[in-house]
Design an enzyme around this catalytic site. Sequence first.
Site, PDB file in Angstrom:
ATOM      1  N   ASP A   1      47.712  35.676  42.692  1.00  0.00           N
ATOM      2  CA  ASP A   1      47.549  35.799  44.141  1.00  0.00           C
ATOM      3  C   ASP A   1      46.273  35.038  44.526  1.00  0.00           C
ATOM      4  O   ASP A   1      45.167  35.449  44.164  1.00  0.00           O
ATOM      5  CB  ASP A   1      47.429  37.299  44.473  1.00  0.00           C
ATOM      6  CG  ASP A   1      47.373  37.572  45.958  1.00  0.00           C
ATOM      7  OD1 ASP A   1      46.998  36.654  46.722  1.00  0.00           O
ATOM      8  OD2 ASP A   1      47.683  38.708  46.361  1.00  0.00           O
ATOM      9  N   HIS A   2      46.448  33.959  45.243  1.00  0.00           N
ATOM     10  CA  HIS A   2      45.305  33.082  45.547  1.00  0.00           C
ATOM     11  C   HIS A   2      44.316  33.724  46.510  1.00  0.00           C
ATOM     12  O   HIS A   2      43.214  33.222  46.716  1.00  0.00           O
ATOM     13  CB  HIS A   2      45.830  31.752  46.110  1.00  0.00           C
ATOM     14  CG  HIS A   2      44.933  30.584  45.811  1.00  0.00           C
ATOM     15  ND1 HIS A   2      43.668  30.719  45.284  1.00  0.00           N
ATOM     16  CD2 HIS A   2      45.114  29.257  45.974  1.00  0.00           C
ATOM     17  CE1 HIS A   2      43.113  29.527  45.146  1.00  0.00           C
ATOM     18  NE2 HIS A   2      43.970  28.620  45.555  1.00  0.00           N
ATOM     19  N   ARG A   3      44.686  34.864  47.105  1.00  0.00           N
ATOM     20  CA  ARG A   3      43.713  35.567  47.947  1.00  0.00           C
ATOM     21  C   ARG A   3      42.636  36.208  47.084  1.00  0.00           C
ATOM     22  O   ARG A   3      41.545  36.515  47.549  1.00  0.00           O
ATOM     23  CB  ARG A   3      44.410  36.666  48.770  1.00  0.00           C
ATOM     24  CG  ARG A   3      45.395  36.136  49.794  1.00  0.00           C
ATOM     25  CD  ARG A   3      46.177  37.256  50.431  1.00  0.00           C
ATOM     26  NE  ARG A   3      46.932  38.024  49.430  1.00  0.00           N
ATOM     27  CZ  ARG A   3      47.661  39.095  49.710  1.00  0.00           C
ATOM     28  NH1 ARG A   3      47.735  39.525  50.964  1.00  0.00           N
ATOM     29  NH2 ARG A   3      48.325  39.728  48.772  1.00  0.00           N
TER      30      ARG A   3
END
Length: 440
Positions: A412-414
């Site tokens: 998850d790039h967040r």
Amino acid sequence: MSSEQILIPDIGDFDSVDVIEVLVNIGDSIEYDMPLITVESDKASMDIPAPKDGIIKDIKIKVGDKVKEGSLIGTLEVKEVKEEGKSEAKAPAKNEKKEDIEKVTHTPTRPAPEPPEKKAAKETPIPIGESVHTDENKTAHASPSVRKFARNLGVNLSFVKGSASKNRILIEDVESFVKGELTKPRTENMGASFAPIPMPNIDFTEFGKVETKPLSKIKKLSGANLHRNWVTAPHVTQFDDADITDLEIFRKSMQKEAEKRGAKLTLLAFLIKASVNALKAYPMFNSSLSPDGDNLILKSYYNVGFACDTPDGLVVPVVKDIQKKDVIDIAEDLGNLSEKARARKLKMNEMQGGCFTISSLGGIGGTKFTPIINCPEVAILGVSRASMQPVYNKSSEDFEARLMLPLSLSYDHRVVDGADGARFTSHLCMMLSDVRRLLL
Ligand code: CAO
């Protein structure tokens, strides 16, 4: 007040039609022209309206009955006529009736009659279920009363799945559609051009023979979760190859010892062990975003789920407290949990509490794939089939045949930056290529 029988009026060329809805109850006060029942032939459905104002005294028909012109619907206690002409009882004349009939066949080339609801549809401010495509709306299979109900709520019937016979849409279908729409994540900020356009409703039988099978409960549930996870978490997938030549030799040498403890020592057990080592080195991979997105919840326990293919669909059992277990313990857990999963005997708590997931397709085949994160976890490791590859050895300045395992880490790039994604897979590769480190 006087009592009058309510009869099915002239309904045209139909000998016998099915009653598909009874829209009134005994004691209901009704007005002239209000729909009383809905009937359906194999081509059309229509409402039978009240002939006069009054109160329903009794009802003689029920859903499923077959009726024709002159069949008794029930008895009406007729209200006194005050306004001239208003309660004038009259069965619809043949030409009026034709306009009431709503064609449900999919015949786009034949112009449909001007829908009486067109004006009302214009007054409906925001339709639920994307944009209103009037043509598709018209061809949805629903009775006039259901159409009216949907129109009042601003629902485009072409998005509603009918649960009655021949996929006819019922009031309950419209209600559950609205409930579903209201619980969907909001997309206002996406801008109209990014909102997904509706799926076309294609009649596949036009192209050949088809068979329709219901989805299993597991497939429906996992499908909804996968869809949510795919649209919620911005996915990035990092690929890498781990040299597992020595690990495989070691695994095979340990097989007998594992069998003594009743376990099959699989590659997956080592992958779980290596993943926990990497989770400890990179704690942001062992975290979840808080629901409001303001905090990162870092976990100090290590539970790893593994995707398990069962005849009913995908399930994800979780191996718990891995920091306290050796690879043979993990292999034992894997064997027990996979067996339970395939026998549909997994308990809820055996599928809960995961921190990270591994999806291994190595036993089946394939070179690479991009797994979908099992949210609220923040990463998942995809494992494909190992194969012998020529790998350049700097020391000997020659190519060597090595057993290479393709890894695909979706994160998850967040939560995880690209650099950490690459560090995590490098760490995993290092652990898997050096058994001594892995078992330390
Ligand atoms: N490369 C090459 N061979 C592999 C391998 C790999 N990465 N992983 C396993 N194998 C081989 C094993 O060596 C074994 O061979 P032998 O029978 O000769 O010993 C065979 O494949 C079966 O492997 P296994 O018994 O060790 O099973 P597994 O650990 O690979 O898998 C499980 C267990 C539960 C993960 C698997 O049965 C399964 O369900 N996989 C599918 C997961 C899935 O559907 N993921 C997709 C999710 S997204 O839709």
